[in-house]
Design an enzyme around this catalytic site. Structure first.
Site, PDB file in Angstrom:
ATOM      1  N   GLU A 168     -11.351 -11.137  -7.033  1.00 18.07           N
ATOM      2  CA  GLU A 168     -10.077 -10.291  -6.421  1.00 18.07           C
ATOM      3  C   GLU A 168      -9.409 -11.235  -6.306  1.00 18.07           C
ATOM      4  O   GLU A 168      -8.916 -12.294  -5.127  1.00 18.07           O
ATOM      5  CB  GLU A 168      -9.792  -9.040  -6.298  1.00 18.07           C
ATOM      6  CG  GLU A 168     -10.889  -8.811  -4.427  1.00 18.07           C
ATOM      7  CD  GLU A 168     -10.486  -7.961  -3.442  1.00 18.07           C
ATOM      8  OE1 GLU A 168      -9.107  -7.241  -3.978  1.00 18.07           O
ATOM      9  OE2 GLU A 168     -11.564  -7.743  -2.629  1.00 18.07           O
ATOM     10  N   HIS A 216       0.749  -1.205   0.295  1.00 22.30           N
ATOM     11  CA  HIS A 216       0.410  -0.381   0.021  1.00 22.30           C
ATOM     12  C   HIS A 216       0.991   1.573  -0.059  1.00 22.30           C
ATOM     13  O   HIS A 216       0.205   2.386  -0.543  1.00 22.30           O
ATOM     14  CB  HIS A 216      -0.993   0.029   1.172  1.00 22.30           C
ATOM     15  CG  HIS A 216      -2.289  -1.046   0.479  1.00 22.30           C
ATOM     16  ND1 HIS A 216      -2.760  -0.934  -0.023  1.00 22.30           N
ATOM     17  CD2 HIS A 216      -2.298  -2.154   0.629  1.00 22.30           C
ATOM     18  CE1 HIS A 216      -4.078  -1.771  -0.340  1.00 22.30           C
ATOM     19  NE2 HIS A 216      -3.460  -2.274   0.384  1.00 22.30           N
ATOM     20  N   ASN A 227      -4.176  -6.981  -8.157  1.00 22.80           N
ATOM     21  CA  ASN A 227      -3.224  -6.519  -6.677  1.00 22.80           C
ATOM     22  C   ASN A 227      -3.192  -8.317  -5.967  1.00 22.80           C
ATOM     23  O   ASN A 227      -2.580  -8.901  -5.862  1.00 22.80           O
ATOM     24  CB  ASN A 227      -3.725  -5.906  -5.768  1.00 22.80           C
ATOM     25  CG  ASN A 227      -3.253  -4.234  -6.518  1.00 22.80           C
ATOM     26  OD1 ASN A 227      -2.874  -4.614  -7.636  1.00 22.80           O
ATOM     27  ND2 ASN A 227      -4.184  -2.831  -5.920  1.00 22.80           N
ATOM     28  N   ASP A 228      -4.787  -8.520  -5.352  1.00 17.40           N
ATOM     29  CA  ASP A 228      -4.936  -9.714  -4.620  1.00 17.40           C
ATOM     30  C   ASP A 228      -5.084 -10.822  -5.939  1.00 17.40           C
ATOM     31  O   ASP A 228      -4.796 -12.340  -5.842  1.00 17.40           O
ATOM     32  CB  ASP A 228      -6.213  -9.397  -3.670  1.00 17.40           C
ATOM     33  CG  ASP A 228      -6.350  -8.629  -2.800  1.00 17.40           C
ATOM     34  OD1 ASP A 228      -5.027  -8.889  -2.140  1.00 17.40           O
ATOM     35  OD2 ASP A 228      -7.033  -7.905  -2.125  1.00 17.40           O
ATOM     36  N   ARG A 273       1.617 -10.620  -2.136  1.00 19.43           N
ATOM     37  CA  ARG A 273       1.850  -9.529  -2.485  1.00 19.43           C
ATOM     38  C   ARG A 273       2.828  -8.207  -1.613  1.00 19.43           C
ATOM     39  O   ARG A 273       3.513  -7.683  -1.607  1.00 19.43           O
ATOM     40  CB  ARG A 273       1.205  -8.802  -2.837  1.00 19.43           C
ATOM     41  CG  ARG A 273      -0.017  -8.327  -1.692  1.00 19.43           C
ATOM     42  CD  ARG A 273      -1.716  -7.431  -1.698  1.00 19.43           C
ATOM     43  NE  ARG A 273      -0.908  -5.833  -1.863  1.00 19.43           N
ATOM     44  CZ  ARG A 273      -3.205  -5.131  -2.284  1.00 19.43           C
ATOM     45  NH1 ARG A 273      -3.832  -6.170  -2.567  1.00 19.43           N
ATOM     46  NH2 ARG A 273      -2.467  -3.869  -2.296  1.00 19.43           N
ATOM     47  N   CYS A 300      -9.132  -2.215 -11.155  1.00 19.27           N
ATOM     48  CA  CYS A 300      -9.403  -0.888 -10.235  1.00 19.27           C
ATOM     49  C   CYS A 300      -7.547  -1.454  -9.882  1.00 19.27           C
ATOM     50  O   CYS A 300      -7.182  -0.895  -8.834  1.00 19.27           O
ATOM     51  CB  CYS A 300      -9.877  -0.799  -9.302  1.00 19.27           C
ATOM     52  SG  CYS A 300     -10.278  -1.917  -8.083  1.00 19.27           S
ATOM     53  N   ARG A 353     -10.721   3.583  -1.613  1.00 24.26           N
ATOM     54  CA  ARG A 353     -11.013   2.677  -0.608  1.00 24.26           C
ATOM     55  C   ARG A 353     -11.123   2.941   0.860  1.00 24.26           C
ATOM     56  O   ARG A 353     -10.218   3.804   1.039  1.00 24.26           O
ATOM     57  CB  ARG A 353      -9.165   2.286  -0.594  1.00 24.26           C
ATOM     58  CG  ARG A 353      -8.704   1.473  -1.946  1.00 24.26           C
ATOM     59  CD  ARG A 353      -7.189   1.433  -1.765  1.00 24.26           C
ATOM     60  NE  ARG A 353      -6.428   0.076  -2.363  1.00 24.26           N
ATOM     61  CZ  ARG A 353      -6.196   0.600  -4.112  1.00 24.26           C
ATOM     62  NH1 ARG A 353      -6.061   2.140  -4.133  1.00 24.26           N
ATOM     63  NH2 ARG A 353      -5.325  -0.340  -4.414  1.00 24.26           N
ATOM     64  N   ARG A 363     -15.704   1.370  -2.331  1.00 21.18           N
ATOM     65  CA  ARG A 363     -15.222  -0.320  -1.401  1.00 21.18           C
ATOM     66  C   ARG A 363     -15.808  -0.426  -0.183  1.00 21.18           C
ATOM     67  O   ARG A 363     -14.679   1.001  -0.024  1.00 21.18           O
ATOM     68  CB  ARG A 363     -14.310  -0.640  -2.072  1.00 21.18           C
ATOM     69  CG  ARG A 363     -13.777  -2.070  -1.920  1.00 21.18           C
ATOM     70  CD  ARG A 363     -12.478  -2.357  -2.237  1.00 21.18           C
ATOM     71  NE  ARG A 363     -11.464  -1.620  -1.221  1.00 21.18           N
ATOM     72  CZ  ARG A 363     -10.430  -2.364  -1.461  1.00 21.18           C
ATOM     73  NH1 ARG A 363      -9.842  -3.424  -2.407  1.00 21.18           N
ATOM     74  NH2 ARG A 363      -9.163  -1.553  -1.335  1.00 21.18           N
TER      75      ARG A 363
HETATM   76  C1  PEP Z   1      -6.693  -5.257  -5.421  1.00 17.48           C
HETATM   77  O1  PEP Z   1      -6.288  -6.134  -4.813  1.00 17.48           O
HETATM   78  O2  PEP Z   1      -6.272  -4.673  -6.687  1.00 17.48           O
HETATM   79  C2  PEP Z   1      -6.946  -3.663  -5.377  1.00 17.48           C
HETATM   80  C3  PEP Z   1      -7.561  -2.479  -5.947  1.00 17.48           C
HETATM   81  O3  PEP Z   1      -7.402  -3.679  -3.704  1.00 17.48           O
HETATM   82  P1  PEP Z   1      -6.097  -3.474  -2.985  1.00 17.48           P
HETATM   83  O4  PEP Z   1      -4.503  -3.166  -3.072  1.00 17.48           O
HETATM   84  O5  PEP Z   1      -6.898  -1.985  -1.688  1.00 17.48           O
HETATM   85  O6  PEP Z   1      -6.410  -4.673  -1.801  1.00 17.48           O
HETATM   86 MG    MG Z   2      -7.869  -6.291  -3.282  1.00 20.59          MG
END
Ligand code: PEP
Ligand code: MG
Length: 542
Positions: A429, A188, A452-453, A463, A500, A294, A330
């Site tokens: 995700e 993050h 990302n997830d 990650r 996203c 977020r 979200r």
């Molecule tokens: C993701 O997982 O791609 C996402 C957008 O959510 P976050 O990065 O907040 O887990």
């Molecule tokens: Mg995520």
């Protein structure tokens, strides 16, 4: 000049003074000082800074979230002025000859124990407040996160790593860049740097606290950090900054232009935000809407569950600032790397595969209901979409819909208005959600792919773990095929699908997204014009 190599996670450059941030959970060691007068002055100055910070926080909270939320900062100021507390710290410094930070820690523990043992519920609750204000003084003494609030300058932040709650507390106007010893491209802190459009280097193992106060030049393209840069390096970084600015100027011409390919295919280009303050950058970069807000920032920056009113005000503010443009909020994604003490969750062996996001919301529906009530009430102020993170099963969606309907009925019977044109979507995700897309899609209005997830779960590579960067081939077919399948299912049912996650901004994949039929891309505000530029150069007919 010292040169340190790491990995650049946002291609920008910066020069500035280093502020090395140490963690709040570092143990304050039992330490004596030879000079009690110096320690007393240190305490006095750290306390004066704390009072100034609290007064500023009070004003900020009053403006942004209202009186109810701001009050706590007034209480904290009163606690800091408490005579018994001050006498106790000074005694520990003068008589026991402890360092200022150790004296504050001891006094804090004593007063917190005293408050906790009281019968009166209000006084009991002051235990966590005394710990909080004492931590603030210790922060000031040691140069930890909140020290930034008390400075006028702008800094390159150095740290071992920063948790999401630490980054959320940073006064973004004062941050010129991030350099961390640990961290990963999708952590993050990296996402925040991209949102803020500032250089970030992770895995910079050679940094240390002795660099505090020195000058650093950061090259986010190459992942190089120069400590005490020489004239030649300063010139090279300044020239790079100029070149970046020139490129930005070229992109300026794309403002107000459509996101349309050469053959006429249109796509929605939205932006991701982490707090209401980011809306300014969304509008400045000319995004069509917000594809991911977020909402967990509200929980991360608070000492207790944010009230319905606090949440309502934050959502309303974002919706109003965006006018008729779409805003997809979200629901809170707490858990995994975003841990919060007051949730009282137990430690997990594998937090990323653990009790997180929608799982917490469904287990504690009261927390979820408060957020949904705030969202629904705010919905009349703009064009709202709500999406739910970490979905794996069909039953979860049915359960969510049941709770949403209960909340709507309650609001209706209380005579409180909400919009009936809210779109409800889920994040794709987890591989389970992607594979079950055909089953899930009839129940929702849209899908939004959290790459990302989805990458970490598909490739079984945490990650947050920098050692696994080489296992995270973000272009790997396994991930792309899942997204392709979810897209075909969404379209079969006449629904739309967006991306996203960070991969949405990877221009090497823009053509692939358009070819598979992705309808929306939501990227960091700083990437909107770059992605628009790419879209406008693609010809899908060739
Ligand atoms: C993701 O997982 O791609 C996402 C957008 O959510 P976050 O990065 O907040 O887990
Ligand atoms: Mg995520």
């Amino acid at each position: 000049m010292i040169i340190i190599k790491g990995k650049g996670v946002f291609s920008a450059v910066g020069i500035g003074k280093i502020l090395f941030i140490t963690k709040r959970d570092t143990e304050i060691k039992h330490k004596k000082s030879e000079n009690f007068e110096l320690e007393r002055t240190r305490f006095k100055e750290a306390k004066a800074s704390a009072l100034k910070q609290l007064a500023e926080l009070y004003e900020k909270a009053l403006k942004e979230v209202g009186e109810e939320h701001a009050e706590i900062f007034e209480i904290h100021q009163m606690l800091l002025e408490d005579e018994d507390y001050n006498a106790s710290v000074n005694e520990l410094i003068e008589l026991a000859q402890f360092t200022a930070e150790y004296a504050v820690r001891l006094a804090s523990d004593r007063f917190a124990a005293m408050f906790s043992s009281m019968d009166d519920e209000y006084m009991k609750a002051r235990a966590s407040d005394i710990k909080d204000v004492s931590d603030r003084i210790i922060d000031n003494l040691l140069g930890r996160v909140s020290k930034l609030e008390d400075t006028d300058g702008r800094y390159i932040i150095f740290a071992d790593d920063l948790t999401p709650s630490e980054t959320v507390m940073l006064d973004k106007r004062k941050v010129l860049g991030f350099v961390t010893r640990f961290g990963s491209s999708n952590s993050h802190t990296s996402i925040l740097a991209r949102n803020m459009n500032i250089p970030a280097v992770i895995g910079a193992e050679g940094i240390d606290e002795a660099m505090n106060g020195k000058t650093a030049a950061v090259n986010g393209f190459t992942g190089t950090v120069y400590i005490d840069p020489d004239q030649e390096t300063l010139k090279m970084i300044s020239e790079l900054a100029e070149a970046i600015n020139k490129k930005k100027q070229l992109l300026e011409d794309l403002r107000g232009k459509e996101n349309v390919t050469l053959d006429g295919t249109k796509i929605k280009l939205y932006a991701n935000i982490g707090s209401p303050e980011d809306v300014e950058s969304v509008l400045k970069n000319d995004a069509d809407g917000i594809g991911l807000f977020r909402s967990e920032f509200l929980y991360l920056e608070s000492d207790d569950f944010p009230s319905e009113e606090t949440q309502f005000n934050a959502y309303k503010k974002v919706l109003e600032s965006m006018g008729t443009k779409k805003v997809i909020i979200r629901t809170m994604d707490i858990g995994a790397d975003k841990q919060i003490d007051y949730f009282g969750l137990s430690k997990e062996e594998n937090p990323a595969l653990g009790f997180r996001a929608i799982r917490i919301c469904l287990a504690y529906p009261e927390i979820f209901r408060t957020q949904l009530r705030a969202l629904l009430r705010a919905s009349v102020y703009g064009n709202l979409g709500i999406m739910f993170p970490m979905i794996t099963t069909f039953d979860e969606i049915l359960e969510i819909k049941g709770i949403v309907n209960d909340v709507k009925s309650a609001l209706y019977s209380e005579g409180i208005a909400y919009s009936d044109s809210i779109e409800y979507g889920i994040m794709i995700e987890t591989p389970a959600a992607a594979i079950m897309s055909d089953v899930l899609v009839p129940e929702v209005d849209f899908f939004s792919v959290g790459t990302n997830d989805l990458i970490q779960y598909t490739l079984a590579a945490d990650r947050q773990n920098p050692k696994l960067e080489s296992f995270c081939d973000t272009h790997y077919e396994a991930v792309l095929r899942l997204i392709e399948y979810a897209t075909s299912c969404a379209h079969k049912y006449g629904k739309w699908i967006g991306i996203c996650g960070e991969l949405g901004a990877d221009t090497r994949l823009t053509e692939r997204w358009l070819k598979m039929g992705i309808d929306e891309l939501s990227v960091s505000p700083a990437f909107v014009l770059t992605v628009r530029d790419k879209i406008r150069k693609i010809n899908l007919k060739h």
